[in-house]
Design an enzyme around this catalytic site. Structure first.
Site, PDB file in Angstrom:
ATOM      1  N   GLY A  15     -18.500  -6.696 -28.533  1.00 40.24           N
ATOM      2  CA  GLY A  15     -17.146  -7.045 -28.097  1.00 40.24           C
ATOM      3  C   GLY A  15     -17.210  -8.085 -26.992  1.00 40.24           C
ATOM      4  N   VAL A  16     -16.041  -8.618 -26.650  1.00 36.58           N
ATOM      5  CA  VAL A  16     -16.029  -9.738 -25.706  1.00 36.58           C
ATOM      6  C   VAL A  16     -16.453  -9.309 -24.291  1.00 36.58           C
ATOM      7  CG1 VAL A  16     -13.508  -9.539 -25.420  1.00 36.58           C
ATOM      8  CG2 VAL A  16     -14.655 -11.620 -24.710  1.00 36.58           C
ATOM      9  N   ASP A  17     -16.004  -8.152 -23.823  1.00 34.66           N
ATOM     10  CA  ASP A  17     -16.293  -7.782 -22.430  1.00 34.66           C
ATOM     11  C   ASP A  17     -17.787  -7.581 -22.186  1.00 34.66           C
ATOM     12  OD1 ASP A  17     -13.563  -7.748 -22.475  1.00 34.66           O
ATOM     13  OD2 ASP A  17     -13.384  -5.571 -22.407  1.00 34.66           O
ATOM     14  N   SER A  18     -18.400  -6.773 -23.038  1.00 32.14           N
ATOM     15  CA  SER A  18     -19.823  -6.506 -22.791  1.00 32.14           C
ATOM     16  C   SER A  18     -20.657  -7.764 -23.019  1.00 32.14           C
ATOM     17  CB  SER A  18     -20.326  -5.333 -23.642  1.00 32.14           C
ATOM     18  OG  SER A  18     -20.264  -5.631 -25.012  1.00 32.14           O
ATOM     19  N   HIS A  62       7.617  -7.909  -3.844  1.00 32.32           N
ATOM     20  CA  HIS A  62       6.284  -8.262  -4.363  1.00 32.32           C
ATOM     21  C   HIS A  62       6.329  -9.586  -5.131  1.00 32.32           C
ATOM     22  CE1 HIS A  62       4.107  -4.546  -3.392  1.00 32.32           C
ATOM     23  NE2 HIS A  62       5.289  -3.972  -3.512  1.00 32.32           N
ATOM     24  N   LYS A 112       3.493   2.446 -32.587  1.00 32.82           N
ATOM     25  CA  LYS A 112       2.971   3.303 -31.526  1.00 32.82           C
ATOM     26  C   LYS A 112       3.905   3.195 -30.334  1.00 32.82           C
ATOM     27  CE  LYS A 112      -0.722   3.889 -28.173  1.00 32.82           C
ATOM     28  NZ  LYS A 112      -2.075   3.561 -27.735  1.00 32.82           N
ATOM     29  N   GLY A 159       0.835  -1.194   0.000  1.00 34.09           N
ATOM     30  CA  GLY A 159       0.000   0.000   0.000  1.00 34.09           C
ATOM     31  C   GLY A 159       0.863   1.234   0.000  1.00 34.09           C
ATOM     32  N   ARG A 163     -15.653  12.311 -31.596  1.00 29.62           N
ATOM     33  CA  ARG A 163     -15.806  11.481 -30.397  1.00 29.62           C
ATOM     34  C   ARG A 163     -16.879  12.036 -29.480  1.00 29.62           C
ATOM     35  NH1 ARG A 163     -10.314  10.224 -31.024  1.00 29.62           N
ATOM     36  NH2 ARG A 163      -9.908   8.016 -30.650  1.00 29.62           N
ATOM     37  N   GLU A 174       3.826 -11.115  -6.289  1.00 30.24           N
ATOM     38  CA  GLU A 174       2.673 -11.211  -7.189  1.00 30.24           C
ATOM     39  C   GLU A 174       2.926 -10.648  -8.582  1.00 30.24           C
ATOM     40  OE1 GLU A 174       3.139  -9.183  -4.659  1.00 30.24           O
ATOM     41  OE2 GLU A 174       1.918  -7.378  -4.708  1.00 30.24           O
ATOM     42  N   GLU A 222      -5.385   3.795 -33.609  1.00 35.23           N
ATOM     43  CA  GLU A 222      -6.383   4.414 -34.488  1.00 35.23           C
ATOM     44  C   GLU A 222      -5.706   5.554 -35.236  1.00 35.23           C
ATOM     45  OE1 GLU A 222      -9.251   3.125 -34.919  1.00 35.23           O
ATOM     46  OE2 GLU A 222      -9.301   1.753 -33.202  1.00 35.23           O
ATOM     47  N   LYS A 254      -8.105  -9.559 -19.129  1.00 34.64           N
ATOM     48  CA  LYS A 254      -8.672  -9.920 -20.433  1.00 34.64           C
ATOM     49  C   LYS A 254      -8.638 -11.432 -20.713  1.00 34.64           C
ATOM     50  CE  LYS A 254     -10.258  -7.969 -24.288  1.00 34.64           C
ATOM     51  NZ  LYS A 254     -11.136  -6.782 -24.290  1.00 34.64           N
ATOM     52  N   SER A 276     -21.827  -4.105 -27.134  1.00 37.83           N
ATOM     53  CA  SER A 276     -21.214  -3.588 -28.345  1.00 37.83           C
ATOM     54  C   SER A 276     -20.892  -4.700 -29.341  1.00 37.83           C
ATOM     55  CB  SER A 276     -19.905  -2.893 -27.976  1.00 37.83           C
ATOM     56  OG  SER A 276     -18.994  -3.863 -27.472  1.00 37.83           O
ATOM     57  N   ASP A 286      -9.443   0.706 -69.321  1.00 36.84           N
ATOM     58  CA  ASP A 286      -8.765   1.667 -70.193  1.00 36.84           C
ATOM     59  C   ASP A 286      -8.943   3.089 -69.691  1.00 36.84           C
ATOM     60  OD1 ASP A 286      -7.821  -0.250 -71.871  1.00 36.84           O
ATOM     61  OD2 ASP A 286      -9.685  -0.318 -73.031  1.00 36.84           O
ATOM     62  N   CYS A 337       5.244  -6.238   1.573  1.00 39.22           N
ATOM     63  CA  CYS A 337       5.615  -4.821   1.529  1.00 39.22           C
ATOM     64  C   CYS A 337       4.963  -4.060   2.684  1.00 39.22           C
ATOM     65  CB  CYS A 337       5.262  -4.249   0.156  1.00 39.22           C
ATOM     66  SG  CYS A 337       6.074  -2.681  -0.166  1.00 39.22           S
ATOM     67  N   TYR A 338       3.983  -3.223   2.425  1.00 46.86           N
ATOM     68  CA  TYR A 338       3.296  -2.547   3.536  1.00 46.86           C
ATOM     69  C   TYR A 338       2.778  -3.589   4.540  1.00 46.86           C
ATOM     70  CZ  TYR A 338       0.082   0.566   6.069  1.00 46.86           C
ATOM     71  OH  TYR A 338      -0.567   1.285   7.036  1.00 46.86           O
TER      72      TYR A 338
HETATM   73  P1  XMP Z   1      -4.952   4.424 -29.716  1.00 47.78           P
HETATM   74  O1  XMP Z   1      -5.515   4.901 -31.004  1.00 47.78           O
HETATM   75  O2  XMP Z   1      -5.087   5.422 -28.620  1.00 47.78           O
HETATM   76  O3  XMP Z   1      -5.833   3.186 -29.305  1.00 47.78           O
HETATM   77  O4  XMP Z   1      -3.546   3.905 -29.862  1.00 47.78           O
HETATM   78  C1  XMP Z   1      -5.596   2.293 -28.239  1.00 47.78           C
HETATM   79  C2  XMP Z   1      -6.787   1.361 -28.122  1.00 47.78           C
HETATM   80  O5  XMP Z   1      -7.938   2.112 -27.714  1.00 47.78           O
HETATM   81  C3  XMP Z   1      -8.959   2.039 -28.696  1.00 47.78           C
HETATM   82  N1  XMP Z   1      -9.563   3.381 -28.800  1.00 47.78           N
HETATM   83  C4  XMP Z   1     -10.785   3.711 -28.351  1.00 47.78           C
HETATM   84  N2  XMP Z   1     -11.728   2.973 -27.753  1.00 47.78           N
HETATM   85  N3  XMP Z   1     -13.133   4.877 -27.629  1.00 47.78           N
HETATM   86  C5  XMP Z   1     -12.912   3.554 -27.409  1.00 47.78           C
HETATM   87  O6  XMP Z   1     -13.809   2.896 -26.891  1.00 47.78           O
HETATM   88  C6  XMP Z   1     -12.231   5.685 -28.227  1.00 47.78           C
HETATM   89  O7  XMP Z   1     -12.472   6.879 -28.423  1.00 47.78           O
HETATM   90  C7  XMP Z   1     -10.994   5.055 -28.609  1.00 47.78           C
HETATM   91  N4  XMP Z   1      -9.866   5.529 -29.214  1.00 47.78           N
HETATM   92  C8  XMP Z   1      -9.007   4.477 -29.314  1.00 47.78           C
HETATM   93  C9  XMP Z   1      -8.269   1.613 -29.963  1.00 47.78           C
HETATM   94  O8  XMP Z   1      -9.164   0.951 -30.848  1.00 47.78           O
HETATM   95  C10 XMP Z   1      -7.178   0.715 -29.446  1.00 47.78           C
HETATM   96  O9  XMP Z   1      -7.662  -0.593 -29.171  1.00 47.78           O
END
Ligand code: XMP
Length: 527
Positions: free
Chosen positions: A230-233, A173, A519, A50, A302, A175, A525, A383, A228, A464, A77-78
């Site tokens: 996606g997997v989480d939702s 640590h 990156k 902590g 956005r 862990e 993106e 994840k 959405s 052409d 640790c703490y």
């Molecule tokens: P960047 O573009 O920041 O993306 O390198 C890293 C991860 O985040 C996702 N991403 C977003 N997800 N709303 C979202 O829900 C956003 O505005 C948004 N911008 C980036 C991106 O797809 C990548 O997985």
């Protein structure tokens, strides 16, 4: 069950994660947990790290009754300092912070006077081991009854154990993955010293979580949540459906910038496949009309999409509540969020024993006046655990492994103005790219891939004729945490095939380029 008492270290949840890897069940509770209020008896207790100093006035301390329990205890640790403080008030501010790798020397005591249990913590480990340190305070001397079981060049009391009781403290640590053999130490403690059972599985997590959701929501309570695709939702939604059936209302907002056929596919999978009570709202026109005219401002895109989403979600929630209350008592009072552990930003404050230990973030940007209480069944998972859970719940493989897709959808992959025609082009090109990635067996190797549409035109010849048409940029990256990423090295033949298909099959495109920016400095993106 092992009780983990959390003092707010950024690594606390990793303790629970490692124990789960050992198939040991544990519960993590705030460090201020009163033992009398606990309805079960732990087989052992772990005190986390902590950010506080045990000797400061506002430092958090455990209920002293914990020390009377008579079960093994491990302070990390703490946690080590908390044990030392309890027994001897002998913790000082260190002259320098120790942060990073360190080499630990294990002190074994054999079977002599203090042998036996004190050596068990490091059983099966080398005498020298690499560990991860992150602390500023240190012990001035050992409390009475303790002996040293490990040292580093900078920490003479890097590990201590009580001579007769099963009380242990370590300054490092175990862990984190930077302590490569840390899992062995945790196993020694949980399995050998505490004798915890090793029968915990993801299937049990499902049962427990369902029971917890039912208890939380009650007999009549209703829950709403956005999905959405996606997997989480999806995993969160499926868990809710298993727990409360039709009283969970999933909402998919079609914002007009989803991938090709996505709304339809998600509806099929969630409704027919998984039996989730899903409402699909087609708000494409509202979104697209508001995106009109935004040519050079990604953040504005956005914001517009985020605000419109909230508006549509709120309207839908009201409508569902109105319709649902006719035959089910009670309004919708819960909001489901698929928050994962890495999304949880920890902020801790101790202002007396009842203070909240964690508050966080990310209510999906939904306004407070919706007055919904949050339910986050995945907030302790990582994840890969969510994927395992999804597989366990019968969610199709292709959804469990789906690449992340941003909330603002392909609107931030269409550089420049988002128009229905641009959406069509970006969607069709993206579909072909992903289809080819799957066909080549590369979908899981690539972390995220998409086609973006550049706001420029280039010249080409098709048949052409000279054409003047748009340019698609392909982007595919490998990454483990999405914080840094590298472009995926496809082979030439693959790129050639994708390029040929896109130019031939997507009207309005005459060129394809591949983005070779990592990156940083790029982002994943394009906007
Ligand atoms: P960047 O573009 O920041 O993306 O390198 C890293 C991860 O985040 C996702 N991403 C977003 N997800 N709303 C979202 O829900 C956003 O505005 C948004 N911008 C980036 C991106 O797809 C990548 O997985």
């Amino acid at each position: 069950t092992i009780l983990v008492l959390d003092f707010g270290s950024q690594y606390s949840h990793l303790i629970t994660r490692r124990l789960r890897e050992l198939n040991v069940y544990c519960e993590m509770l705030p460090c201020t947990q009163k033992l009398a209020e606990l309805e079960w008896t732990p087989k052992g207790v772990i005190l986390s790290g902590g950010p506080y100093s045990v000797y400061s006035d506002d430092a958090p301390h455990v209920d002293p009754a914990i020390f009377e329990l008579g079960v093994p205890m491990l302070g990390i640790c703490y946690g080590l300092q908390e044990i030392a403080w309890h027994f001897g008030k002998n913790v000082l501010a260190g002259e320098k912070r120790e942060y990073g790798h360190a080499y630990l020397k294990v002190d074994r005591h054999g079977d002599g006077e203090a042998g036996g249990h004190v050596d068990k913590l490091f059983a099966g480990l080398e005498d020298d081991m690499e560990v991860w340190m992150s602390h500023a305070d240190k012990l001035s001397h050992l409390p009475d009854g303790f002996i040293t079981v490990a040292t580093t060049s900078n920490a003479p009391f890097a590990g201590m154990a009580h001579k007769t009781k099963k009380l242990y403290g370590i300054q490092f640590h175990p862990e984190v993955t930077h302590t490569p053999k840390g899992i062995v130490l945790l196993k020694n403690f949980a399995v050998d010293i505490c004798q915890a059972k090793t029968d915990w599985t993801m299937g049990k997590f499902v049962d427990q979580e369902i029971a917890r959701i039912r208890a939380l929501v009650g007999e009549k309570g209703q829950v709403i949540g956005a999905v959405s695709g996606g997997v989480d939702s999806t995993v969160a939604a499926k868990l809710m459906q298993e727990a409360i059936g039709e009283r969970f209302h999933a909402v998919l907002v079609d914002n007009g910038v989803l991938r090709l056929n996505e709304a339809k596919q998600v509806k099929e999978t969630l409704t027919a496949g998984l039996g989730i009570n899903l409402t699909v709202v087609d708000a494409s026109e509202r979104f697209l009309s508001r995106l009109k005219g935004i040519t050079d401002d990604p953040e504005k895109k956005r914001k517009v999409i985020g605000n419109t989403f909230i508006e549509v979600f709120q309207e839908t929630a009201k409508k569902i509540a109105r319709e649902a209350t006719s035959d089910r008592a009670g309004e919708i009072e819960w909001l489901l969020q698929g928050t994962l552990y890495p999304d949880v930003i920890e902020s801790i404050s101790f202002k007396g024993p009842s203070a909240t230990i964690k508050t966080h973030h990310n209510v999906g940007g939904l306004p407070k006046d919706m007055n919904l209480k949050l339910i986050e069944p995945l907030r302790e998972l990582f994840k890969d655990e969510v994927r395992e859970l999804g597989t366990n719940l019968g969610i199709p493989e292709d959804l469990v492994w789906r690449h992340p897709f941003p909330g603002p959808g392909i609107a931030i992959r269409i550089l420049g103005e988002v128009t229905p025609e641009q959406v069509r082009i970006a969607r069709e090109a993206d579909y072909i790219f992903i289809e080819e990635i799957k066909a080549a067996g590369l979908y899981r190797k690539v972390s995220q891939a998409f086609a973006a549409l550049l706001p420029v035109k280039a010249v080409g010849v098709m048949g052409d004729n000279r054409v003047h048409a748009q340019v698609i940029a392909l982007r595919a990256v490998e990454t483990s945490d999405f914080m840094t990423a590298d472009w995926y090295p496809f082979d030439g033949a693959f790129l050639k095939k994708v390029s040929r298909r896109i130019v031939n099959e997507v009207d309005g495109v005459c060129r394809v380029v591949y983005d070779i920016t990592s990156k940083p400095p790029g982002t994943i993106e394009m906007e």
